[in-house]
Write a protein that holds these residues in place. Structure first.
Motif, PDB file in Angstrom:
ATOM      1  N   UNK A 130      11.358 107.613  23.181  1.00 16.16           N
ATOM      2  CA  UNK A 130      11.467 107.380  21.740  1.00 16.16           C
ATOM      3  C   UNK A 130      11.286 105.883  21.492  1.00 16.16           C
ATOM      4  N   UNK A 131      10.436 105.548  20.540  1.00 16.38           N
ATOM      5  CA  UNK A 131      10.085 104.135  20.307  1.00 16.38           C
ATOM      6  C   UNK A 131      10.760 103.598  19.052  1.00 16.38           C
ATOM      7  N   UNK A 132      11.241 102.344  19.154  1.00 15.25           N
ATOM      8  CA  UNK A 132      11.938 101.685  18.042  1.00 15.25           C
ATOM      9  C   UNK A 132      11.221 100.385  17.703  1.00 15.25           C
ATOM     10  N   UNK A 133      11.140 100.111  16.400  1.00 10.80           N
ATOM     11  CA  UNK A 133      10.507  98.853  15.966  1.00 10.80           C
ATOM     12  C   UNK A 133      11.360  97.650  16.345  1.00 10.80           C
ATOM     13  N   UNK A 134      12.707  97.848  16.359  1.00 12.20           N
ATOM     14  CA  UNK A 134      13.549  96.685  16.652  1.00 12.20           C
ATOM     15  C   UNK A 134      14.378  96.938  17.907  1.00 12.20           C
ATOM     16  N   UNK A 135      14.549  95.863  18.674  1.00 13.48           N
ATOM     17  CA  UNK A 135      15.336  95.976  19.902  1.00 13.48           C
ATOM     18  C   UNK A 135      16.820  96.284  19.599  1.00 13.48           C
ATOM     19  N   UNK A 136      17.433  95.638  18.593  1.00 12.30           N
ATOM     20  CA  UNK A 136      18.827  96.008  18.289  1.00 12.30           C
ATOM     21  C   UNK A 136      18.970  97.482  17.927  1.00 12.30           C
ATOM     22  N   UNK A 137      18.004  98.043  17.237  1.00 15.16           N
ATOM     23  CA  UNK A 137      18.092  99.475  16.886  1.00 15.16           C
ATOM     24  C   UNK A 137      18.068 100.311  18.163  1.00 15.16           C
ATOM     25  N   UNK A 138      17.183  99.959  19.107  1.00 16.78           N
ATOM     26  CA  UNK A 138      17.135 100.690  20.385  1.00 16.78           C
ATOM     27  C   UNK A 138      18.454 100.517  21.129  1.00 16.78           C
ATOM     28  N   UNK A 139      19.037  99.301  21.032  1.00 19.59           N
ATOM     29  CA  UNK A 139      20.283  99.000  21.728  1.00 19.59           C
ATOM     30  C   UNK A 139      21.462  99.831  21.233  1.00 19.59           C
ATOM     31  N   UNK A 140      21.395 100.272  19.985  1.00 17.66           N
ATOM     32  CA  UNK A 140      22.467 101.126  19.477  1.00 17.66           C
ATOM     33  C   UNK A 140      22.494 102.447  20.231  1.00 17.66           C
ATOM     34  N   UNK A 141      21.304 102.875  20.672  1.00 19.67           N
ATOM     35  CA  UNK A 141      21.202 104.151  21.378  1.00 19.67           C
ATOM     36  C   UNK A 141      21.340 103.976  22.888  1.00 19.67           C
ATOM     37  N   UNK A 142      20.905 102.834  23.389  1.00 20.78           N
ATOM     38  CA  UNK A 142      21.051 102.555  24.825  1.00 20.78           C
ATOM     39  C   UNK A 142      21.444 101.089  24.986  1.00 20.78           C
ATOM     40  N   UNK A 153     -10.208  86.900  21.725  1.00 20.12           N
ATOM     41  CA  UNK A 153     -10.541  87.976  20.786  1.00 20.12           C
ATOM     42  C   UNK A 153      -9.417  88.997  20.643  1.00 20.12           C
ATOM     43  N   UNK A 154      -8.626  89.147  21.704  1.00 24.58           N
ATOM     44  CA  UNK A 154      -7.575  90.167  21.657  1.00 24.58           C
ATOM     45  C   UNK A 154      -6.268  89.558  21.168  1.00 24.58           C
ATOM     46  N   UNK A 155      -5.659  90.167  20.155  1.00 27.47           N
ATOM     47  CA  UNK A 155      -4.385  89.704  19.608  1.00 27.47           C
ATOM     48  C   UNK A 155      -3.350  90.803  19.788  1.00 27.47           C
ATOM     49  N   UNK A 156      -2.163  90.390  20.214  1.00 21.23           N
ATOM     50  CA  UNK A 156      -1.112  91.397  20.402  1.00 21.23           C
ATOM     51  C   UNK A 156      -0.380  91.659  19.077  1.00 21.23           C
ATOM     52  N   UNK A 157      -0.067  92.924  18.813  1.00 20.17           N
ATOM     53  CA  UNK A 157       0.769  93.277  17.659  1.00 20.17           C
ATOM     54  C   UNK A 157       2.243  93.207  18.030  1.00 20.17           C
ATOM     55  N   UNK A 158       3.077  93.764  17.181  1.00 22.58           N
ATOM     56  CA  UNK A 158       4.530  93.726  17.400  1.00 22.58           C
ATOM     57  C   UNK A 158       4.923  94.518  18.646  1.00 22.58           C
ATOM     58  N   UNK A 159       5.951  94.017  19.329  1.00 23.63           N
ATOM     59  CA  UNK A 159       6.489  94.765  20.470  1.00 23.63           C
ATOM     60  C   UNK A 159       7.458  95.831  19.973  1.00 23.63           C
ATOM     61  N   UNK A 160       7.380  97.018  20.525  1.00 20.64           N
ATOM     62  CA  UNK A 160       8.373  98.054  20.262  1.00 20.64           C
ATOM     63  C   UNK A 160       9.223  98.237  21.524  1.00 20.64           C
ATOM     64  N   UNK A 161      10.431  98.772  21.332  1.00 21.14           N
ATOM     65  CA  UNK A 161      11.306  99.049  22.474  1.00 21.14           C
ATOM     66  C   UNK A 161      11.417 100.555  22.639  1.00 21.14           C
ATOM     67  N   UNK A 162      11.302 101.010  23.869  1.00 18.66           N
ATOM     68  CA  UNK A 162      11.356 102.444  24.151  1.00 18.66           C
ATOM     69  C   UNK A 162      12.610 102.818  24.919  1.00 18.66           C
ATOM     70  N   UNK A 163      13.146 103.971  24.558  1.00 16.22           N
ATOM     71  CA  UNK A 163      14.294 104.547  25.253  1.00 16.22           C
ATOM     72  C   UNK A 163      13.795 105.860  25.842  1.00 16.22           C
ATOM     73  N   UNK A 164      13.908 106.027  27.137  1.00 15.26           N
ATOM     74  CA  UNK A 164      13.418 107.282  27.721  1.00 15.26           C
ATOM     75  C   UNK A 164      14.482 108.363  27.568  1.00 15.26           C
TER      76      UNK A 164
END
Ligand SMILES: C=C(O[C@@H]1C=C(C(=O)O)C=C[C@H]1O)C(=O)O
Length: 183
Positions: free
Chosen positions: A18-30, A137-148
């Motif tokens: 499950x992917x979260x836009x914010x690391x603190x939000x992911x941290x609430x679950x893990x 040429x390649x630009x990175x977008x926002x990082x998401x945090x994943x919880x398996x």
């Protein structure tokens, strides 16, 4: 059926995530996402480079499976791909000092493989990060945090992912941290 070149048997067998836009939000679950793993979940620039800096002896990219295959439905949605559209899929282990630390899965839509993008199909053991970060040429977008979800013992519990953009092209890199990396 997957097209020739993609060996289904040898993949990384990654847990559903499950992917979260914010690391603190992911941290609430893990909550372990907010401990020492936080550094790796947010390390800026090339992950390959950051990992190489931690290795004493050597670093290598071990390709587990690479070829044309079908992204998951969620990956297709995230990349704005039609469902069941083929893409180039690369699954690797990042191995430092003889031990695997990170599992990475990259989904590269077909339109990225034209012109200079042809090189993406011929990376072999060269890290993808070197290709992406050496080209302006390649630009990175926002990082998401994943919880398996329901990881088995030794399987990754945390991950990060981001899209990389070049003009209207985009590809997706997911990096799964093996627990030994941050414990
Ligand atoms: C995107 C990067 O590339 C790394 C190298 C990969 C590969 O060779 O397939 C895959 C994911 C990353 O961990 C990076 O270094 O940041």
């Amino acid at each position: 059926m997957l097209s020739k070149g993609f060996d289904q048997g040898r993949g990384l067998n990654l847990p559903a995530t499950r992917w979260y836009r914010s690391l603190p939000a992911a941290g609430l679950h893990r909550p372990e996402a907010l401990g020492p793993a936080r550094y790796w979940l947010q390390v800026p620039g090339s992950f390959t480079r950051a990992l190489k800096q931690q290795c004493q002896l050597d670093f290598q990219v071990d390709v587990c499976r690479e070829g044309f295959g079908r992204p998951s439905r969620e990956e297709a949605n995230t990349l704005n791909l039609a469902n069941r559209q083929l893409a180039w899929i690369r699954e690797v282990r990042l191995v430092g000092d003889g031990r695997p630390w990170v599992l990475a899965r990259t989904v590269i839509p077909l339109d990225c493989l034209q012109g200079r993008g042809r090189a993406l199909r011929h990376l072999g053991n060269k890290p993808l990060g070197v290709f992406l970060f050496s080209s302006r040429q390649w630009q990175r977008g926002e990082l998401e945090t994943g919880i398996t979800l329901q990881p088995d013992h030794g399987q990754p519990r945390l991950a990060r992912r981001s899209l990389f953009y070049r003009h209207h092209h985009r590809l997706m890199v997911c990096e799964y941290l093996l627990p030994e990396l941050y414990r």
